[in-house]
Design a protein around this motif. Structure first.
Motif, PDB file in Angstrom:
ATOM      1  N   TRP A  57       0.970  -1.253  -0.159  1.00 19.28           N
ATOM      2  CA  TRP A  57      -0.067  -0.230  -0.007  1.00 19.28           C
ATOM      3  C   TRP A  57       0.953   1.184   0.024  1.00 19.28           C
ATOM      4  CZ3 TRP A  57      -3.570  -1.472   4.574  1.00 19.28           C
ATOM      5  CH2 TRP A  57      -4.216  -2.648   4.507  1.00 19.28           C
ATOM      6  N   SER A  58       0.276   2.310  -0.294  1.00 17.59           N
ATOM      7  CA  SER A  58       1.037   3.335  -0.357  1.00 17.59           C
ATOM      8  C   SER A  58       0.796   4.278   0.889  1.00 17.59           C
ATOM      9  CB  SER A  58       0.460   4.483  -1.690  1.00 17.59           C
ATOM     10  OG  SER A  58      -0.751   4.564  -1.594  1.00 17.59           O
ATOM     11  N   LYS A  59      -0.169   3.957   1.557  1.00 18.78           N
ATOM     12  CA  LYS A  59      -0.323   4.893   2.806  1.00 18.78           C
ATOM     13  C   LYS A  59      -1.279   3.843   3.827  1.00 18.78           C
ATOM     14  CE  LYS A  59      -3.817   7.838   2.965  1.00 18.78           C
ATOM     15  NZ  LYS A  59      -4.467   8.890   2.909  1.00 18.78           N
ATOM     16  N   TYR A  60      -0.446   4.002   4.852  1.00 16.92           N
ATOM     17  CA  TYR A  60      -1.256   2.840   6.119  1.00 16.92           C
ATOM     18  C   TYR A  60      -1.583   4.148   7.221  1.00 16.92           C
ATOM     19  CZ  TYR A  60       1.591  -0.746   4.005  1.00 16.92           C
ATOM     20  OH  TYR A  60       1.978  -1.843   3.031  1.00 16.92           O
ATOM     21  N   ALA A  85       7.329   4.606   0.283  1.00 16.48           N
ATOM     22  CA  ALA A  85       7.627   4.944  -1.237  1.00 16.48           C
ATOM     23  C   ALA A  85       7.898   3.672  -2.127  1.00 16.48           C
ATOM     24  CB  ALA A  85       9.116   5.566  -1.090  1.00 16.48           C
ATOM     25  N   LYS A  86       7.831   2.372  -1.589  1.00 22.10           N
ATOM     26  CA  LYS A  86       8.143   1.374  -2.445  1.00 22.10           C
ATOM     27  C   LYS A  86       6.704   0.859  -2.860  1.00 22.10           C
ATOM     28  CE  LYS A  86      12.559   0.882  -1.931  1.00 22.10           C
ATOM     29  NZ  LYS A  86      13.115   1.893  -2.873  1.00 22.10           N
ATOM     30  N   ALA A  87       5.564   1.426  -2.596  1.00 19.32           N
ATOM     31  CA  ALA A  87       4.087   1.139  -2.870  1.00 19.32           C
ATOM     32  C   ALA A  87       4.055   0.657  -4.282  1.00 19.32           C
ATOM     33  CB  ALA A  87       3.149   2.202  -2.687  1.00 19.32           C
ATOM     34  N   SER A  88       3.002  -0.635  -4.340  1.00 18.21           N
ATOM     35  CA  SER A  88       2.752  -1.114  -5.590  1.00 18.21           C
ATOM     36  C   SER A  88       1.341  -0.823  -5.893  1.00 18.21           C
ATOM     37  CB  SER A  88       2.945  -2.877  -5.576  1.00 18.21           C
ATOM     38  OG  SER A  88       2.226  -3.377  -4.547  1.00 18.21           O
ATOM     39  N   GLN A  89       0.694  -0.184  -4.938  1.00 14.70           N
ATOM     40  CA  GLN A  89      -0.742   0.308  -4.862  1.00 14.70           C
ATOM     41  C   GLN A  89      -1.044   1.408  -4.474  1.00 14.70           C
ATOM     42  OE1 GLN A  89      -3.183  -2.903  -3.154  1.00 14.70           O
ATOM     43  NE2 GLN A  89      -1.501  -4.378  -3.000  1.00 14.70           N
ATOM     44  N   PHE A  90      -1.637   2.422  -5.265  1.00 17.44           N
ATOM     45  CA  PHE A  90      -1.979   3.640  -5.025  1.00 17.44           C
ATOM     46  C   PHE A  90      -3.454   3.739  -5.042  1.00 17.44           C
ATOM     47  CE2 PHE A  90       2.502   3.907  -6.300  1.00 17.44           C
ATOM     48  CZ  PHE A  90       2.857   4.994  -5.583  1.00 17.44           C
ATOM     49  N   HIS A  91      -4.112   3.917  -3.925  1.00 19.07           N
ATOM     50  CA  HIS A  91      -5.501   4.093  -3.720  1.00 19.07           C
ATOM     51  C   HIS A  91      -6.010   5.608  -3.928  1.00 19.07           C
ATOM     52  CE1 HIS A  91      -5.307  -0.005  -2.495  1.00 19.07           C
ATOM     53  NE2 HIS A  91      -4.633   0.093  -1.710  1.00 19.07           N
ATOM     54  N   GLY A  92      -7.084   5.681  -4.563  1.00 25.23           N
ATOM     55  CA  GLY A  92      -8.053   6.939  -4.619  1.00 25.23           C
ATOM     56  C   GLY A  92      -6.973   8.130  -5.231  1.00 25.23           C
ATOM     57  N   ASN A  93      -7.396   9.152  -4.805  1.00 30.90           N
ATOM     58  CA  ASN A  93      -6.594  10.438  -5.225  1.00 30.90           C
ATOM     59  C   ASN A  93      -5.331  10.596  -4.541  1.00 30.90           C
ATOM     60  OD1 ASN A  93      -6.192  12.825  -6.224  1.00 30.90           O
ATOM     61  ND2 ASN A  93      -7.445  14.043  -5.207  1.00 30.90           N
ATOM     62  N   MET A  94      -4.394   9.684  -4.940  1.00 28.02           N
ATOM     63  CA  MET A  94      -3.139   9.747  -4.240  1.00 28.02           C
ATOM     64  C   MET A  94      -2.257  11.027  -4.907  1.00 28.02           C
ATOM     65  SD  MET A  94      -1.353   8.484  -1.858  1.00 28.02           S
ATOM     66  CE  MET A  94       0.065   8.493  -1.226  1.00 28.02           C
TER      67      MET A  94
END
Length: 197
Positions: A57-60, A85-94
């Motif tokens: 995830w990009s954000k927890y 910064a190593k996210a493979s998934q960016f949810h919503g309006n990132m």
């Protein structure tokens, strides 16, 4: 509070707990009522160049909730957000996607925030006063690391002497072992043995 961590030291939750304590310590004075904290909701934001939780995830985001009923919030007005910064998934309006990618040296030249950050980075690099400040900071860090290693080596030497004495080895044999292991002179080893009781 906003922080950045580039190396995974495997202690992120405890580091965040420490930051929270520091924030609360700065808010409360001796004699203050704890309800004063209600006037100061706290947000700790950590940018990491690694995925501590391994979900991609990009954000927890975290806040205190009841274990038996996650819908029941503690309501202590604390929130922790960790950007990966190593996210493979960016949810919503990132909107921070470009910035997170920049942390990994992937540059999105169309991202306005990335442009602003890169301009500021260039300005800092070209400012001799700031450059000197960063160089001094780096040198101070190197000194601290070196002092830490030296202190750890001294502790190891003391432990070695204690153990060798406990094993009943004669002084000359201990000196010989210290000289071999720690590259000490005869006199240095002798002084250390005499200090350790």
């Amino acid at each position: 509070m906003v922080e950045m961590q580039v190396a995974d030291k495997h202690n992120l939750p405890f580091r965040l707990r420490y930051y929270q304590q520091q924030i609360d310590f700065d808010i409360l004075n001796v004699g203050d009522d704890y309800t004063k904290l209600a006037q100061y909701p706290t947000y700790i934001i950590m940018f990491c160049d690694f995925d501590y939780f391994g979900r991609g995830w990009s954000k927890y985001q975290f806040e205190n909730r009841c274990i038996n009923d996650p819908k029941l919030k503690l309501g202590d007005q604390r929130q922790i957000t960790i950007f990966n910064a190593k996210a493979s998934q960016f949810h919503g309006n990132m909107k921070l996607k470009g910035f997170l990618k920049l942390m990994g040296n992937q540059i999105d030249t169309s991202d306005q925030l990335v442009k602003q950050v890169r301009t500021e980075m260039k300005r800092i690099r070209e400012d001799p006063i700031r450059r000197h400040g960063f160089m001094k900071y780096e040198l101070d860090l190197m000194d601290a690391r070196r002092e830490g290693k030296e202190e750890a080596q001294k502790e190891a030497q003391v432990k070695a002497v204690t153990m060798l004495k406990d094993l009943g080895l004669k002084q000359e044999k201990i000196i010989s072992e210290l000289a071999k292991t720690y590259n000490m002179s005869h006199d240095e080893a002798l002084k250390l043995i005499q200090k350790v009781r």
